[in-house]
Design a protein around this motif. Structure first.
Motif, PDB file in Angstrom:
ATOM      1  N   ASN A  11     116.423 -48.153 -27.853  1.00  0.00           N
ATOM      2  CA  ASN A  11     116.190 -46.853 -27.514  1.00  0.00           C
ATOM      3  C   ASN A  11     114.974 -45.871 -28.090  1.00  0.00           C
ATOM      4  N   ASP A  12     114.522 -45.341 -27.391  1.00  0.00           N
ATOM      5  CA  ASP A  12     113.482 -44.500 -27.658  1.00  0.00           C
ATOM      6  C   ASP A  12     113.789 -43.419 -28.510  1.00  0.00           C
ATOM      7  N   PHE A  13     113.116 -42.569 -29.411  1.00  0.00           N
ATOM      8  CA  PHE A  13     113.266 -41.620 -30.196  1.00  0.00           C
ATOM      9  C   PHE A  13     112.100 -40.651 -30.416  1.00  0.00           C
ATOM     10  N   ASP A  14     112.486 -39.268 -30.552  1.00  0.00           N
ATOM     11  CA  ASP A  14     111.481 -38.354 -30.512  1.00  0.00           C
ATOM     12  C   ASP A  14     110.866 -38.609 -32.400  1.00  0.00           C
ATOM     13  N   LEU A  15     109.516 -38.134 -32.373  1.00  0.00           N
ATOM     14  CA  LEU A  15     108.986 -38.015 -33.678  1.00  0.00           C
ATOM     15  C   LEU A  15     108.444 -36.689 -34.104  1.00  0.00           C
ATOM     16  N   LYS A  16     108.224 -36.393 -35.434  1.00  0.00           N
ATOM     17  CA  LYS A  16     107.706 -35.391 -35.741  1.00  0.00           C
ATOM     18  C   LYS A  16     106.708 -35.815 -36.749  1.00  0.00           C
ATOM     19  N   CYS A  17     105.279 -35.074 -36.742  1.00  0.00           N
ATOM     20  CA  CYS A  17     104.484 -35.625 -37.805  1.00  0.00           C
ATOM     21  C   CYS A  17     103.941 -34.460 -38.485  1.00  0.00           C
ATOM     22  N   THR A  18     103.908 -34.726 -39.724  1.00  0.00           N
ATOM     23  CA  THR A  18     103.545 -33.560 -40.941  1.00  0.00           C
ATOM     24  C   THR A  18     102.527 -34.124 -41.622  1.00  0.00           C
ATOM     25  N   CYS A  71     111.446 -39.881 -37.828  1.00  0.00           N
ATOM     26  CA  CYS A  71     112.025 -40.162 -36.636  1.00  0.00           C
ATOM     27  C   CYS A  71     113.165 -38.934 -36.601  1.00  0.00           C
ATOM     28  N   LEU A  72     113.150 -38.360 -35.503  1.00  0.00           N
ATOM     29  CA  LEU A  72     114.176 -37.034 -35.474  1.00  0.00           C
ATOM     30  C   LEU A  72     115.447 -37.638 -34.880  1.00  0.00           C
ATOM     31  N   SER A  73     115.744 -38.664 -34.629  1.00  0.00           N
ATOM     32  CA  SER A  73     117.115 -39.375 -34.657  1.00  0.00           C
ATOM     33  C   SER A  73     117.769 -39.567 -35.687  1.00  0.00           C
ATOM     34  N   CYS A  74     117.235 -40.048 -36.765  1.00  0.00           N
ATOM     35  CA  CYS A  74     117.868 -40.681 -37.898  1.00  0.00           C
ATOM     36  C   CYS A  74     117.169 -40.027 -39.152  1.00  0.00           C
ATOM     37  N   HIS A  75     116.241 -39.454 -39.123  1.00  0.00           N
ATOM     38  CA  HIS A  75     115.349 -38.882 -40.005  1.00  0.00           C
ATOM     39  C   HIS A  75     114.753 -39.908 -41.212  1.00  0.00           C
ATOM     40  N   ALA A  76     114.635 -40.952 -40.753  1.00  0.00           N
ATOM     41  CA  ALA A  76     113.817 -42.070 -41.434  1.00  0.00           C
ATOM     42  C   ALA A  76     112.293 -41.696 -41.189  1.00  0.00           C
ATOM     43  N   SER A  77     111.257 -42.092 -42.158  1.00  0.00           N
ATOM     44  CA  SER A  77     110.185 -41.821 -42.072  1.00  0.00           C
ATOM     45  C   SER A  77     109.087 -42.733 -42.528  1.00  0.00           C
ATOM     46  N   TYR A  78     107.580 -42.612 -42.157  1.00  0.00           N
ATOM     47  CA  TYR A  78     106.987 -43.396 -42.350  1.00  0.00           C
ATOM     48  C   TYR A  78     105.846 -42.696 -43.083  1.00  0.00           C
ATOM     49  N   ILE A  79     104.920 -43.109 -44.011  1.00  0.00           N
ATOM     50  CA  ILE A  79     103.783 -42.360 -44.668  1.00  0.00           C
ATOM     51  C   ILE A  79     102.678 -43.311 -44.542  1.00  0.00           C
ATOM     52  N   ALA A 136     101.673 -45.574 -29.000  1.00  0.00           N
ATOM     53  CA  ALA A 136     101.351 -46.897 -28.060  1.00  0.00           C
ATOM     54  C   ALA A 136     102.201 -48.369 -28.720  1.00  0.00           C
ATOM     55  N   GLY A 137     102.316 -48.230 -30.036  1.00  0.00           N
ATOM     56  CA  GLY A 137     102.840 -49.463 -30.614  1.00  0.00           C
ATOM     57  C   GLY A 137     104.458 -49.345 -30.418  1.00  0.00           C
ATOM     58  N   LYS A 138     104.964 -48.019 -30.361  1.00  0.00           N
ATOM     59  CA  LYS A 138     106.418 -47.941 -30.392  1.00  0.00           C
ATOM     60  C   LYS A 138     106.727 -48.202 -29.016  1.00  0.00           C
ATOM     61  N   ARG A 139     105.791 -47.876 -27.981  1.00  0.00           N
ATOM     62  CA  ARG A 139     106.279 -48.187 -26.367  1.00  0.00           C
ATOM     63  C   ARG A 139     106.219 -49.641 -26.127  1.00  0.00           C
ATOM     64  N   ARG A 140     105.033 -50.195 -26.532  1.00  0.00           N
ATOM     65  CA  ARG A 140     104.758 -51.520 -25.913  1.00  0.00           C
ATOM     66  C   ARG A 140     104.225 -52.586 -26.946  1.00  0.00           C
ATOM     67  N   GLY A 141     104.232 -52.121 -28.419  1.00  0.00           N
ATOM     68  CA  GLY A 141     103.751 -53.086 -29.297  1.00  0.00           C
ATOM     69  C   GLY A 141     104.597 -54.155 -29.775  1.00  0.00           C
ATOM     70  N   SER A 142     104.427 -55.294 -30.577  1.00  0.00           N
ATOM     71  CA  SER A 142     105.394 -56.097 -31.249  1.00  0.00           C
ATOM     72  C   SER A 142     106.077 -55.415 -32.258  1.00  0.00           C
ATOM     73  N   PRO A 175     105.293 -50.757 -37.240  1.00  0.00           N
ATOM     74  CA  PRO A 175     106.479 -49.944 -38.038  1.00  0.00           C
ATOM     75  C   PRO A 175     107.260 -49.105 -36.794  1.00  0.00           C
ATOM     76  N   LEU A 176     106.734 -48.715 -36.124  1.00  0.00           N
ATOM     77  CA  LEU A 176     107.639 -47.646 -35.218  1.00  0.00           C
ATOM     78  C   LEU A 176     108.450 -48.713 -34.011  1.00  0.00           C
ATOM     79  N   LYS A 177     107.828 -49.738 -33.762  1.00  0.00           N
ATOM     80  CA  LYS A 177     108.526 -50.713 -32.526  1.00  0.00           C
ATOM     81  C   LYS A 177     109.484 -51.116 -33.347  1.00  0.00           C
ATOM     82  N   LYS A 178     109.229 -51.988 -34.772  1.00  0.00           N
ATOM     83  CA  LYS A 178     110.339 -52.700 -35.459  1.00  0.00           C
ATOM     84  C   LYS A 178     111.324 -51.327 -35.716  1.00  0.00           C
ATOM     85  N   HIS A 179     111.191 -50.226 -36.007  1.00  0.00           N
ATOM     86  CA  HIS A 179     112.356 -49.130 -36.317  1.00  0.00           C
ATOM     87  C   HIS A 179     113.106 -48.999 -34.969  1.00  0.00           C
ATOM     88  N   LYS A 180     112.449 -48.847 -33.891  1.00  0.00           N
ATOM     89  CA  LYS A 180     112.857 -48.550 -32.722  1.00  0.00           C
ATOM     90  C   LYS A 180     114.174 -49.738 -32.328  1.00  0.00           C
TER      91      LYS A 180
END
Length: 108
Positions: free
Chosen positions: A53-60, A7-15, A31-37, A41-46
């Motif tokens: 509020n939405d947030f940008d992501l970086k994938c590594t 998450c580029l807003s708070c730098h929390a991550s998901y592996i 898709a889960g972040k946008r409309r999921g339950s 994980p990303l919707k719950k974080h959001k």
């Protein structure tokens, strides 16, 4: 691959690991972040961290491995070493005490 979504807003991550094409998994997470339950994980974080509020992501990509058992061990090693905030602790694979001494060799 074993990959990290940050998450580029708070730098929390998901592996997570996947044997599928990485783009498919990323699209599913988006898709889960946008409309999921809130079970995704990303919707719950959001909702919980960013008040919906939405947030940008970086994938590594953290590691490439075709063998599933090795990929699962790598995923567990990265989760243990990086302690990603977005991962659900119930889904994290634990590393046995026999493998912990070798974490330093993984350059994590």
């Amino acid at each position: 691959v074993v990959y990290q979504i940050e998450c580029l807003s708070c730098h929390a991550s998901y592996i997570e690991e996947t044997g599928r094409m990485l783009g498919i998994g990323i699209k599913e997470h988006l898709a889960g972040k946008r409309r999921g339950s809130t079970t995704t994980p990303l919707k719950k974080h959001k909702i919980e961290v960013h008040s919906g509020n939405d947030f940008d992501l970086k994938c590594t990509i953290l590691a490439c491995e075709s063998e599933i058992s090795a990929r699962k061990v790598l995923e567990a090693a990265f989760i243990t070493a990086k302690n990603p905030a977005i991962n659900n602790r119930n889904e994290c694979v634990s590393i046995t005490s026999d493998l912990v001494p070798f974490l330093s060799l993984c350059e994590l």
